[in-house]
Design a protein around this motif. Structure first.
Motif, PDB file in Angstrom:
ATOM      1  N   SER A  13       0.841  -1.202   0.000  1.00 19.21           N
ATOM      2  CA  SER A  13       0.000   0.000   0.000  1.00 19.21           C
ATOM      3  C   SER A  13       0.873   1.249   0.000  1.00 19.21           C
ATOM      4  O   SER A  13       2.021   1.231   0.467  1.00 19.21           O
ATOM      5  CB  SER A  13      -0.919   0.008   1.221  1.00 19.21           C
ATOM      6  N   VAL A  14       0.306   2.310  -0.529  1.00 15.40           N
ATOM      7  CA  VAL A  14       0.971   3.609  -0.494  1.00 15.40           C
ATOM      8  C   VAL A  14       1.210   4.013   0.961  1.00 15.40           C
ATOM      9  O   VAL A  14       2.239   4.607   1.291  1.00 15.40           O
ATOM     10  CB  VAL A  14       0.123   4.653  -1.256  1.00 15.40           C
ATOM     11  N   HIS A  15       0.288   3.655   1.828  1.00 11.82           N
ATOM     12  CA  HIS A  15       0.422   3.936   3.257  1.00 11.82           C
ATOM     13  C   HIS A  15       1.693   3.287   3.800  1.00 11.82           C
ATOM     14  O   HIS A  15       2.453   3.916   4.553  1.00 11.82           O
ATOM     15  CB  HIS A  15      -0.823   3.444   4.001  1.00 11.82           C
ATOM     16  N   ARG A  16       1.939   2.030   3.450  1.00  9.42           N
ATOM     17  CA  ARG A  16       3.144   1.324   3.906  1.00  9.42           C
ATOM     18  C   ARG A  16       4.407   2.022   3.400  1.00  9.42           C
ATOM     19  O   ARG A  16       5.378   2.184   4.137  1.00  9.42           O
ATOM     20  CB  ARG A  16       3.111  -0.142   3.455  1.00  9.42           C
ATOM     21  N   ALA A  17       4.400   2.434   2.136  1.00 10.96           N
ATOM     22  CA  ALA A  17       5.562   3.144   1.583  1.00 10.96           C
ATOM     23  C   ALA A  17       5.819   4.428   2.368  1.00 10.96           C
ATOM     24  O   ALA A  17       6.964   4.734   2.715  1.00 10.96           O
ATOM     25  CB  ALA A  17       5.343   3.448   0.102  1.00 10.96           C
ATOM     26  N   ALA A  18       4.755   5.153   2.666  1.00 10.81           N
ATOM     27  CA  ALA A  18       4.900   6.403   3.433  1.00 10.81           C
ATOM     28  C   ALA A  18       5.428   6.131   4.841  1.00 10.81           C
ATOM     29  O   ALA A  18       6.251   6.890   5.354  1.00 10.81           O
ATOM     30  CB  ALA A  18       3.563   7.139   3.490  1.00 10.81           C
ATOM     31  N   GLN A  19       4.975   5.035   5.459  1.00 12.52           N
ATOM     32  CA  GLN A  19       5.466   4.685   6.793  1.00 12.52           C
ATOM     33  C   GLN A  19       6.970   4.408   6.766  1.00 12.52           C
ATOM     34  O   GLN A  19       7.707   4.836   7.662  1.00 12.52           O
ATOM     35  CB  GLN A  19       4.739   3.452   7.323  1.00 12.52           C
ATOM     36  N   ILE A  20       7.431   3.681   5.757  1.00 11.65           N
ATOM     37  CA  ILE A  20       8.864   3.377   5.634  1.00 11.65           C
ATOM     38  C   ILE A  20       9.647   4.667   5.422  1.00 11.65           C
ATOM     39  O   ILE A  20      10.699   4.877   6.032  1.00 11.65           O
ATOM     40  CB  ILE A  20       9.119   2.370   4.497  1.00 11.65           C
ATOM     41  N   MET A  21       9.129   5.548   4.568  1.00 13.62           N
ATOM     42  CA  MET A  21       9.803   6.825   4.333  1.00 13.62           C
ATOM     43  C   MET A  21       9.926   7.617   5.631  1.00 13.62           C
ATOM     44  O   MET A  21      10.980   8.198   5.901  1.00 13.62           O
ATOM     45  CB  MET A  21       9.052   7.639   3.278  1.00 13.62           C
ATOM     46  N   LYS A  22       8.869   7.627   6.410  1.00 12.59           N
ATOM     47  CA  LYS A  22       8.908   8.344   7.682  1.00 12.59           C
ATOM     48  C   LYS A  22       9.903   7.704   8.642  1.00 12.59           C
ATOM     49  O   LYS A  22      10.730   8.389   9.255  1.00 12.59           O
ATOM     50  CB  LYS A  22       7.517   8.370   8.320  1.00 12.59           C
ATOM     51  N   GLU A  23       9.832   6.381   8.779  1.00 11.90           N
ATOM     52  CA  GLU A  23      10.696   5.668   9.717  1.00 11.90           C
ATOM     53  C   GLU A  23      12.177   5.862   9.420  1.00 11.90           C
ATOM     54  O   GLU A  23      12.993   6.030  10.321  1.00 11.90           O
ATOM     55  CB  GLU A  23      10.358   4.174   9.693  1.00 11.90           C
ATOM     56  N   PHE A  24      12.546   5.860   8.132  1.00 11.62           N
ATOM     57  CA  PHE A  24      13.952   5.948   7.756  1.00 11.62           C
ATOM     58  C   PHE A  24      14.364   7.341   7.284  1.00 11.62           C
ATOM     59  O   PHE A  24      15.495   7.523   6.833  1.00 11.62           O
ATOM     60  CB  PHE A  24      14.275   4.889   6.697  1.00 11.62           C
ATOM     61  N   ASN A  25      13.418   8.305   7.370  1.00  8.54           N
ATOM     62  CA  ASN A  25      13.694   9.685   6.980  1.00  8.54           C
ATOM     63  C   ASN A  25      14.239   9.764   5.555  1.00  8.54           C
ATOM     64  O   ASN A  25      15.288  10.350   5.288  1.00  8.54           O
ATOM     65  CB  ASN A  25      14.655  10.347   7.968  1.00  8.54           C
ATOM     66  N   ILE A  26      13.503   9.155   4.630  1.00  5.69           N
ATOM     67  CA  ILE A  26      13.889   9.154   3.222  1.00  5.69           C
ATOM     68  C   ILE A  26      12.702   9.599   2.372  1.00  5.69           C
ATOM     69  O   ILE A  26      11.557   9.507   2.804  1.00  5.69           O
ATOM     70  CB  ILE A  26      14.381   7.760   2.753  1.00  5.69           C
ATOM     71  N   GLY A  27      12.965  10.069   1.179  1.00  4.75           N
ATOM     72  CA  GLY A  27      11.909  10.577   0.316  1.00  4.75           C
ATOM     73  C   GLY A  27      11.628   9.732  -0.901  1.00  4.75           C
ATOM     74  O   GLY A  27      10.763  10.069  -1.708  1.00  4.75           O
ATOM     75  N   SER A  28      12.345   8.617  -1.046  1.00  5.09           N
ATOM     76  CA  SER A  28      12.092   7.741  -2.187  1.00  5.09           C
ATOM     77  C   SER A  28      12.453   6.308  -1.826  1.00  5.09           C
ATOM     78  O   SER A  28      13.310   6.066  -0.973  1.00  5.09           O
ATOM     79  CB  SER A  28      12.888   8.188  -3.413  1.00  5.09           C
ATOM     80  N   LEU A  29      11.769   5.397  -2.501  1.00  2.50           N
ATOM     81  CA  LEU A  29      12.002   3.966  -2.277  1.00  2.50           C
ATOM     82  C   LEU A  29      12.034   3.234  -3.610  1.00  2.50           C
ATOM     83  O   LEU A  29      11.165   3.457  -4.457  1.00  2.50           O
ATOM     84  CB  LEU A  29      10.864   3.355  -1.454  1.00  2.50           C
ATOM     85  N   PRO A  30      12.988   2.339  -3.786  1.00  2.87           N
ATOM     86  CA  PRO A  30      12.933   1.458  -4.952  1.00  2.87           C
ATOM     87  C   PRO A  30      11.738   0.516  -4.811  1.00  2.87           C
ATOM     88  O   PRO A  30      11.366   0.119  -3.704  1.00  2.87           O
ATOM     89  CB  PRO A  30      14.244   0.670  -4.875  1.00  2.87           C
ATOM     90  N   VAL A  31      11.129   0.183  -5.935  1.00  2.91           N
ATOM     91  CA  VAL A  31      10.031  -0.770  -5.964  1.00  2.91           C
ATOM     92  C   VAL A  31      10.562  -2.036  -6.629  1.00  2.91           C
ATOM     93  O   VAL A  31      11.071  -1.988  -7.756  1.00  2.91           O
ATOM     94  CB  VAL A  31       8.819  -0.220  -6.733  1.00  2.91           C
TER      95      VAL A  31
END
Length: 139
Positions: A13-31
């Protein structure tokens, strides 16, 4: 490059991606699908392609909001080549993939290069940060 890379699946989910970004203080994630890089999702993708479109973050999938046109590099490429690529397309992070399998092996950022190398950083940063034609960006 950083080898221990946080990533998401297109089915997350987009929610999960946002949670990971918040937790690791990052603005992008590889898919990653399996071990193959299939896209990137940024905080901006979430905002523009999901939230602004009125999609619920808990039910909206990463695969619907991610960018599929991803610039990558190989661990064997020169720093100058990667910096040139970053400047050409105005990006600050590039996923590093295995040359044969295209599986994700790491990510390299402008910050990584700045701490390890000084040559070429100023030029790349100038190219990445230079404004582009607003009309072209708005399309």
């Amino acid at each position: 490059m950083s080898r221990d890379v946080q990533h998401v699946s297109p089915e997350d989910s987009v929610h999960r991606a946002a949670q990971i970004m918040k937790e690791f203080n990052i603005g992008s994630l590889p898919v990653v699908d399996g071990d193959k890089l299939v896209g990137m999702i940024t905080d901006r993708d979430i905002t523009v392609r999901s939230t602004a479109a009125g999609k619920a973050p808990e039910t909206s999938r990463v695969g619907d909001a991610m960018s599929t046109e991803v610039r990558t590099c190989y661990a064997t490429q020169s720093v100058d080549d990667v910096l040139t690529q970053m400047g050409d397309v105005q990006i600050r992070r590039v996923p590093v993939v295995d040359q044969q399998s295209h599986s994700l092996v790491g990510i390299v950022s402008l910050g990584d290069m700045a701490t390890k190398q000084t040559s070429g950083i100023g030029q790349a940063l100038q190219e990445i940060s230079s404004p582009t034609d607003g009309a072209a960006k708005a399309k």
